[in-house]
Design an enzyme around this catalytic site. Sequence first.
Site, PDB file in Angstrom:
ATOM      1  N   HIS A  37      82.257  51.830  39.060  1.00 47.25           N
ATOM      2  CA  HIS A  37      81.005  51.370  38.472  1.00 47.25           C
ATOM      3  C   HIS A  37      81.296  50.284  37.436  1.00 47.25           C
ATOM      4  O   HIS A  37      81.511  50.584  36.255  1.00 47.25           O
ATOM      5  CB  HIS A  37      80.275  52.534  37.799  1.00 47.25           C
ATOM      6  CG  HIS A  37      79.937  53.661  38.732  1.00 47.25           C
ATOM      7  ND1 HIS A  37      80.880  54.541  39.202  1.00 47.25           N
ATOM      8  CD2 HIS A  37      78.747  54.039  39.279  1.00 47.25           C
ATOM      9  CE1 HIS A  37      80.297  55.427  39.992  1.00 47.25           C
ATOM     10  NE2 HIS A  37      79.013  55.140  40.064  1.00 47.25           N
ATOM     11  N   HIS A 272      75.956  48.407  39.848  1.00 47.26           N
ATOM     12  CA  HIS A 272      76.018  49.755  39.271  1.00 47.26           C
ATOM     13  C   HIS A 272      77.191  50.564  39.799  1.00 47.26           C
ATOM     14  O   HIS A 272      77.988  51.089  39.022  1.00 47.26           O
ATOM     15  CB  HIS A 272      74.709  50.509  39.537  1.00 47.26           C
ATOM     16  CG  HIS A 272      74.608  51.813  38.806  1.00 47.26           C
ATOM     17  ND1 HIS A 272      75.345  52.932  39.152  1.00 47.26           N
ATOM     18  CD2 HIS A 272      73.858  52.179  37.737  1.00 47.26           C
ATOM     19  CE1 HIS A 272      75.051  53.926  38.325  1.00 47.26           C
ATOM     20  NE2 HIS A 272      74.152  53.488  37.462  1.00 47.26           N
ATOM     21  N   GLU A 423      68.729  77.416  27.446  1.00 46.18           N
ATOM     22  CA  GLU A 423      69.963  78.012  27.955  1.00 46.18           C
ATOM     23  C   GLU A 423      71.014  76.961  28.321  1.00 46.18           C
ATOM     24  O   GLU A 423      72.202  77.112  27.994  1.00 46.18           O
ATOM     25  CB  GLU A 423      69.670  78.887  29.188  1.00 46.18           C
ATOM     26  CG  GLU A 423      68.806  80.096  28.912  1.00 46.18           C
ATOM     27  CD  GLU A 423      67.307  79.810  28.994  1.00 46.18           C
ATOM     28  OE1 GLU A 423      66.523  80.754  28.825  1.00 46.18           O
ATOM     29  OE2 GLU A 423      66.943  78.635  29.254  1.00 46.18           O
ATOM     30  N   HIS A 485      63.744  88.466  37.186  1.00 44.29           N
ATOM     31  CA  HIS A 485      64.648  88.700  36.073  1.00 44.29           C
ATOM     32  C   HIS A 485      65.841  89.584  36.447  1.00 44.29           C
ATOM     33  O   HIS A 485      66.735  89.779  35.621  1.00 44.29           O
ATOM     34  CB  HIS A 485      63.892  89.349  34.907  1.00 44.29           C
ATOM     35  CG  HIS A 485      63.022  88.397  34.144  1.00 44.29           C
ATOM     36  ND1 HIS A 485      62.078  87.608  34.750  1.00 44.29           N
ATOM     37  CD2 HIS A 485      62.970  88.100  32.817  1.00 44.29           C
ATOM     38  CE1 HIS A 485      61.472  86.872  33.832  1.00 44.29           C
ATOM     39  NE2 HIS A 485      62.001  87.143  32.654  1.00 44.29           N
TER      40      HIS A 485
END
Length: 676
Positions: A37, A272, A423, A485
């Site tokens: 890149h 890129h 999280e 859960h």
Amino acid sequence: MPLETSPRNVARPARRDLANAIRALSMDAVQAANSGHPGAPMGMADIAEVLWNDYLRHNPANPEWVDRDRFVLSNGHGSMLLYSLLHLTGYPLSMDEIRNFRQFGYRTAGHPEREAELGIETTTGPLGQGISNAVGMALAEKMLAAEFNRPGFEIVDHKTWVFTGDGCLMEGISHEVCSLAGTLKLGKLICLYDDNGISIDGEVAAWFSDDTAARFRAYGWQVIDNVDGHDSDALNAAIAEAVADEERPTIICCKTVIGFGSPNKQGTASTHGAPLGADEIAATREALGWQYPPFEIPQEIANAWDGRDKGAASEQAWNDLFARYELEFPELAAEFLRRKHGALPESWNEFAAGKIAEIDTAGAKMATRQASLLALNAFAPALPELIGGSADLTGSNLTKHDGSRPVSGDDASGNYLYFGVREFGMSAICNGMALHGSFIPYSGTFLTFSDYARNALRMAALMELQNIFVYTHDSIGLGEDGPTHQPVEHVASLRIMPNMRVWRPCDTVETAVAWRDAIERRNGPVSLVLTRQGLPHQARSVAQRDNIARGGYVLRDSDGTPELILIATGSEVALAVESAAVLSDSGVKVRVVSMPCVELFDQQTADYRESVLPAAVSARVAIEAGVTEGWWRFVGTSGRVVGMDTFGQSAPAEKLFEHYGFSVDNVVSVTRELLD
């Protein structure tokens, strides 16, 4: 070549020529590799030149100097930018490494891979991870300074600099960590945003139209907007303004042209992620006025870039300060050095063993999440480096021990972090704290939400970081919250991650041993998988207690050679013990093996593993409230696994365990069928 006078009044090549050295090395290395890149390094070269020559406090001759500034290339695909800077400023990264960019056996990987001795602070490439690690580094600096600095003795005083691009800011994790960075007032965190408007798919305006400046102002950051990323004077002024504000983190939004200097490709996605091509590189050399062949840096430019003398002077000034600090505060200085070297306190082994023995003697029945808190309360007083937190589940994860004190933007002297519902960000920030050094981070959430944090866990394992992940509510045992859960596949998925050590303890003693292992493990993360429901204490001999640290051991045995082996973890160990009692009463010789850490058991000698799981005993049943994947290698094709390969349901835990076969009746039935 035109010369200009630097702020240090030393004649030196023009800034643009210094930046062009980065552009040339980057485009040449990518071309030689036929992969990479070039656009970002060429576009950010002017920014890098100002930062590294005028502001970054570092010593290339000692990349691990403790009070160095941290530099993170969050847009890690632009790795040749970092490699060019390290080579030019005098780090031990040779031109041979640059020539062999992305090649086997060389340290110039496609994306930067953490090598502190080279000056590469963290592994980047997965976008958003670098800036998240940087937040952790800046947080570690602020907390360490609050703990050790004294008036006139600021031995911890460094900045964390981040280069980032559109991709990092599009990733959701950037919101998590940058929001928290503003709340915690990380004023020594400075981000330089490469606002070039281009990503792999082209012009980002069609899919990324955020008002980035307004977004960061809302976080509580200082925002310096619309800076010309190719104007050294404008960049210098912006960075000086950023440095002056130590209350707020800063983002400098730099308008740049991707692939700057490439006459036919700059400003387009074609720069890129692909080489420019030989013809375009020749045209770029002419456009930049760079008259040198590939991988050649003229001596006057090399001399101007060399940062070793300046770096040595900066480190020597710090060494002199620390020498005075040692005389004034000898105990603090000794503790600072212990933490710097990652050494555990003197007499740690005796202390930890004594605490585990106390927990064993108590023989308490409790959930292993409660046992985890018990272990924390036992070990934490001896470990000021232990820094914990939870993602808005403190009362459920039980991560806040009796000596915990919250960290805030106005008071960083605590040792507990309220991460909020973040999280992924929490896990990556803790990676950054581990990378910074002097801390052992741990963090908590429900096991099912480890999915949100998955890539940060992988990066911890890849970088061999000491990071402790506390995962509670580990199975259908969490009950009524239902399948959303109830983790089923999560333990197995953690176990297959290279270098991740997973503990699923069965009682207070195994939990304490798991915590000790996590505290002592320096070369990789540990996941502690803990129950919501109460589990009975298992009686053991001292020898059995010592064998817990081997990952698997014989907990109950038969008289004579066993004819059946039950293998279990966590909450199912008690089930295995109860089932073994029923089978023994009917004359079956049963051995119960508790295997709280499969990875550690696999590392034991062949003789030890054979002593626990003798090959001659082929009748084996593994029991775990999760997917069966992973257990067949222990039980073999003639064995059985009592597990579940479906999602759970919403119901009380005891009903679910019965329904899915985690009962004495079912285990006995399965084993009798196996033996028959």
